[in-house]
Design a protein around this motif. Structure first.
Motif, PDB file in Angstrom:
ATOM      1  N   LEU A   1       0.835  -1.209   0.000  1.00  0.00           N
ATOM      2  CA  LEU A   1       0.000   0.000   0.000  1.00  0.00           C
ATOM      3  C   LEU A   1       0.863   1.250   0.000  1.00  0.00           C
ATOM      4  N   ALA A   2       1.929   1.261   0.811  1.00  0.00           N
ATOM      5  CA  ALA A   2       2.825   2.427   0.844  1.00  0.00           C
ATOM      6  C   ALA A   2       3.509   2.626  -0.499  1.00  0.00           C
TER       7      ALA A   2
ATOM      8  N   GLN B   1       2.152  18.478  -5.927  1.00  0.00           N
ATOM      9  CA  GLN B   1       1.010  18.421  -5.032  1.00  0.00           C
ATOM     10  C   GLN B   1       1.050  17.186  -4.144  1.00  0.00           C
ATOM     11  N   GLY B   2       1.673  16.096  -4.565  1.00  0.00           N
ATOM     12  CA  GLY B   2       1.735  14.876  -3.764  1.00  0.00           C
ATOM     13  C   GLY B   2       3.038  14.678  -3.057  1.00  0.00           C
ATOM     14  N   ARG B   3       3.883  15.754  -2.977  1.00  0.00           N
ATOM     15  CA  ARG B   3       5.179  15.585  -2.327  1.00  0.00           C
ATOM     16  C   ARG B   3       5.046  15.253  -0.851  1.00  0.00           C
ATOM     17  N   GLY B   4       4.135  15.955  -0.140  1.00  0.00           N
ATOM     18  CA  GLY B   4       3.949  15.674   1.280  1.00  0.00           C
ATOM     19  C   GLY B   4       3.426  14.275   1.508  1.00  0.00           C
ATOM     20  N   PHE B   5       2.490  13.833   0.670  1.00  0.00           N
ATOM     21  CA  PHE B   5       1.960  12.488   0.808  1.00  0.00           C
ATOM     22  C   PHE B   5       3.016  11.450   0.496  1.00  0.00           C
ATOM     23  N   ALA B   6       3.947  11.758  -0.436  1.00  0.00           N
ATOM     24  CA  ALA B   6       5.032  10.823  -0.749  1.00  0.00           C
ATOM     25  C   ALA B   6       5.918  10.603   0.466  1.00  0.00           C
ATOM     26  N   VAL B   7       6.174  11.683   1.233  1.00  0.00           N
ATOM     27  CA  VAL B   7       6.994  11.536   2.456  1.00  0.00           C
ATOM     28  C   VAL B   7       6.289  10.623   3.448  1.00  0.00           C
ATOM     29  N   VAL B   8       4.972  10.843   3.635  1.00  0.00           N
ATOM     30  CA  VAL B   8       4.207   9.997   4.565  1.00  0.00           C
ATOM     31  C   VAL B   8       4.208   8.552   4.090  1.00  0.00           C
ATOM     32  N   ALA B   9       4.030   8.332   2.765  1.00  0.00           N
ATOM     33  CA  ALA B   9       4.036   6.981   2.224  1.00  0.00           C
ATOM     34  C   ALA B   9       5.381   6.313   2.442  1.00  0.00           C
ATOM     35  N   THR B  10       6.470   7.071   2.286  1.00  0.00           N
ATOM     36  CA  THR B  10       7.808   6.493   2.524  1.00  0.00           C
ATOM     37  C   THR B  10       7.980   6.085   3.980  1.00  0.00           C
ATOM     38  N   GLU B  11       7.494   6.957   4.934  1.00  0.00           N
ATOM     39  CA  GLU B  11       7.590   6.605   6.351  1.00  0.00           C
ATOM     40  C   GLU B  11       6.758   5.365   6.661  1.00  0.00           C
ATOM     41  N   VAL B  12       5.560   5.283   6.075  1.00  0.00           N
ATOM     42  CA  VAL B  12       4.723   4.087   6.297  1.00  0.00           C
ATOM     43  C   VAL B  12       5.411   2.847   5.758  1.00  0.00           C
ATOM     44  N   ARG B  13       6.043   2.990   4.583  1.00  0.00           N
ATOM     45  CA  ARG B  13       6.735   1.842   4.001  1.00  0.00           C
ATOM     46  C   ARG B  13       7.907   1.409   4.882  1.00  0.00           C
ATOM     47  N   ASN B  14       8.667   2.390   5.410  1.00  0.00           N
ATOM     48  CA  ASN B  14       9.786   2.039   6.302  1.00  0.00           C
ATOM     49  C   ASN B  14       9.277   1.333   7.548  1.00  0.00           C
TER      50      ASN B  14
ATOM     51  N   LEU C   1      -0.313   3.439  13.204  1.00  0.00           N
ATOM     52  CA  LEU C   1      -1.706   3.871  13.314  1.00  0.00           C
ATOM     53  C   LEU C   1      -1.799   5.390  13.433  1.00  0.00           C
ATOM     54  N   ASP C   2      -0.913   5.977  14.258  1.00  0.00           N
ATOM     55  CA  ASP C   2      -0.930   7.440  14.407  1.00  0.00           C
ATOM     56  C   ASP C   2      -0.610   8.131  13.092  1.00  0.00           C
ATOM     57  N   LEU C   3       0.408   7.596  12.378  1.00  0.00           N
ATOM     58  CA  LEU C   3       0.771   8.204  11.090  1.00  0.00           C
ATOM     59  C   LEU C   3      -0.358   8.080  10.085  1.00  0.00           C
ATOM     60  N   SER C   4      -1.001   6.910  10.023  1.00  0.00           N
ATOM     61  CA  SER C   4      -2.109   6.740   9.071  1.00  0.00           C
ATOM     62  C   SER C   4      -3.268   7.658   9.424  1.00  0.00           C
ATOM     63  N   GLN C   5      -3.543   7.833  10.726  1.00  0.00           N
ATOM     64  CA  GLN C   5      -4.603   8.765  11.117  1.00  0.00           C
ATOM     65  C   GLN C   5      -4.235  10.208  10.767  1.00  0.00           C
ATOM     66  N   ALA C   6      -2.943  10.553  10.944  1.00  0.00           N
ATOM     67  CA  ALA C   6      -2.510  11.893  10.536  1.00  0.00           C
ATOM     68  C   ALA C   6      -2.664  12.076   9.032  1.00  0.00           C
ATOM     69  N   LEU C   7      -2.355  11.021   8.267  1.00  0.00           N
ATOM     70  CA  LEU C   7      -2.531  11.099   6.815  1.00  0.00           C
ATOM     71  C   LEU C   7      -3.991  11.289   6.442  1.00  0.00           C
ATOM     72  N   VAL C   8      -4.868  10.556   7.110  1.00  0.00           N
ATOM     73  CA  VAL C   8      -6.307  10.714   6.843  1.00  0.00           C
ATOM     74  C   VAL C   8      -6.756  12.131   7.170  1.00  0.00           C
ATOM     75  N   ASN C   9      -6.261  12.696   8.271  1.00  0.00           N
ATOM     76  CA  ASN C   9      -6.640  14.069   8.632  1.00  0.00           C
ATOM     77  C   ASN C   9      -6.141  15.071   7.605  1.00  0.00           C
TER      78      ASN C   9
END
Length: 516
Positions: free
Chosen positions: A369-370, A383-396, A493-501
């Motif tokens: 998914l990440a 526009q997706g640069r911030g989301f890419a950082v979050v996705a990389t952290e989720v993947r790690n 879970l916290d990171l995914s909730q932050a991403l959803v927010n």
């Protein structure tokens, strides 16, 4: 044909230039007409009046010269004065006729004047000759009978010519005024038409420019506020409509990306929540297993002490046989409990292995998914640069969870093997104690054999005790790893909730964003 903004501006400016040129040409035509009328009036009428007035003045001078000679008979210059007046008359008339004669009526009167002068000139010259000859009475009679009337008729003709030219000048002035009025009216009409056309063109051009700009501003403001899927009514076929089409396409693309990111984020949140709950359960069971292992180690230490006491009692005397039998039975019961505990530990290790396998599968899915989220973020560009950082952290985090799960799985396999060995040893201990319980009845005969067996049991229980201590250490390590996995899952879970927010900042038309 595409009527672009550039073409509209060029058309408006061309229309303005054409209308300005029309007004200028009309003005030039009016000025030229006015000048032509003034020049014609000056050449044909003013100059005519001047020349005929000069001719009349010459006739008046001739008449005054004759009158002076009649009054003063001693004067002998009548012929000279008449000759000078005649020369002035002919000079003025030559300038007038035929160059300044403009129409038929004036030509008729001019011809009449020439005829009259042909009749008047001889009698005037005759009177002058009589005056210069001193024949004043005869000259006076000639003057009264012919000369005065002839000069009067000539002057009357001159006055008629002056009147004709004055009338012609008045008509020319009237024509010039009429031409000026027509030119002025035409210029005013063209000017009013030009103002109306230019005003309409300017209003149309302003509307063509400002309306798309206002639509673009509203669309950009809505996107800035996080509102996507905005319904934009795009009209026209020019540069601004192309810009609005591009902004509308960007709005739809952002809506699609946000929808996909929101779905993925919600799935990651659900997976992280399940993972966090599973790791919490695993941590609790691992702690319970560690507590059970501590109790087993304590029991094994007690069993080792008891066996040693049994060996010592076997060496001392037969009177310790009964007590040895009781201790043997007690050891058998403890061994049975140890076997049951080992079975429970084995079952718990299997369950831990299943949970770790589930953690590994969740980590793998989270990694996928990440990775998908990173690909979508890369497609989105800036526009997706911030989301890419979050996705990389989720993947790690997913990779770290997978690695931790693999380590836990290896440790659990190792623990299971050790537990199995401990269960085997405990089973053997139970069998040995069972034989001890049977042989106690013959303690008197085989006490030495029991002592030797007790020594062997003490050695075996020491090995089991060592294995249980090692298993306890491994279980403690497993508990620490499970705590780390639980913390990592909670962080995920916290990171995914932050991403959803963060994604919930955007809202689709008719689908408001929700914050969790």
């Amino acid at each position: 044909m595409r009527f672009t903004i550039r073409l509209r501006i060029i058309a408006t400016m061309s229309l303005a230039l054409v209308l300005a040129l029309a007004v200028g040409l009309i003005g030039l035509y009016g000025v030229r007409s006015t000048y032509a009328g003034a020049d014609r009036m000056y050449q044909n009428n003013v100059m005519s009046i001047v020349t005929v007035s000069a001719a009349r003045a010459a006739i008046v001078d001739d008449r005054q010269a004759l009158d002076r000679s009649l009054i003063d008979p001693s004067r002998r210059d009548a012929i000279a004065q008449i000759k000078l007046g005649h020369d002035r008359l002919m000079t003025a008339w030559t300038r007038y006729d035929p160059a300044l004669v403009s129409d038929g009526e004036e030509r008729t009167v001019a011809t009449e004047f020439v005829s009259q002068m042909a009749e008047t000139e001889p009698v005037v010259r005759r009177e002058a000759e009589l005056l210069d000859a001193g024949k004043t009475d005869e000259a006076r009679r000639l003057h009264a009978s012919k000369v005065a009337d002839a000069m009067g008729r000539a002057m009357a003709i001159i006055d008629r010519l002056r009147l004709i030219n004055a009338q012609q000048a008045a008509e020319s002035a009237q024509a010039a005024a009429t031409s000026f009025r027509h030119t002025w009216q035409m210029a005013l009409a063209v000017l009013i038409l030009a103002l109306a056309l230019l005003t309409g063109a300017a209003l149309g051009l302003i509307r063509t420019i400002t309306r798309p700009l206002e639509q673009a501003r509203r669309l950009a403001s809505a996107i800035q506020q996080g509102k996507l899927c905005n319904a934009t009514d795009i009209a026209g076929n020019h540069e601004f409509s192309d810009t609005l089409h591009s902004l509308d396409a960007m709005d739809r693309q952002l809506a699609s990306i946000v929808t996909q990111v929101r779905d993925v984020a919600e799935q990651v949140t659900l997976a992280a929540s399940d993972l966090s709950q599973g790791t919490d359960d695993l941590s609790q069971r691992t702690q319970e297993q560690a507590s059970s292992l501590e109790q087993t180690a304590a029991s094994m230490e007690e069993l080792s002490s008891t066996v040693k006491q049994n060996a010592q009692g076997a060496r001392q005397a037969r009177d310790m046989a009964v007590r040895t039998r009781e201790h043997a039975e007690e050891g058998r019961a403890i061994a049975g409990s140890a076997v049951d505990a080992m079975d429970a530990i084995t079952q718990a290790s299997r369950e831990v292995g299943e949970i770790v396998a589930m953690i590994d599968e969740l980590a793998f899915q989270t990694n996928l998914l990440a990775l998908n989220a990173a690909v979508e973020a890369a497609r989105a560009g800036d526009q997706g640069r911030g989301f890419a950082v979050v996705a990389t952290e989720v993947r790690n985090l997913a990779q770290r969870s997978g690695a931790a799960a693999k380590n836990i799985k290896s440790l659990i396999q190792y623990t299971t093997e050790k537990v199995f060995e401990g269960a085997t040893l405990v089973q053997r201990t139970g069998d040995a104690l069972h034989h001890i319980a049977g042989d106690v009845r013959e303690v008197t005969t085989i006490i030495e054999i029991i002592a030797a067996a007790s020594e062997q049991q003490a050695a075996g229980i020491g090995q089991v005790n060592t294995a249980v201590i090692t298993l306890d250490q491994v279980t403690q390590q497993n508990a620490a790893l499970v705590e780390q996995a639980s913390a990592a899952s909670r962080n995920t879970l916290d990171l995914s909730q932050a991403l959803v927010n963060q994604v919930a900042f955007f809202s689709l038309q008719g689908q408001p964003g929700s914050r969790r």
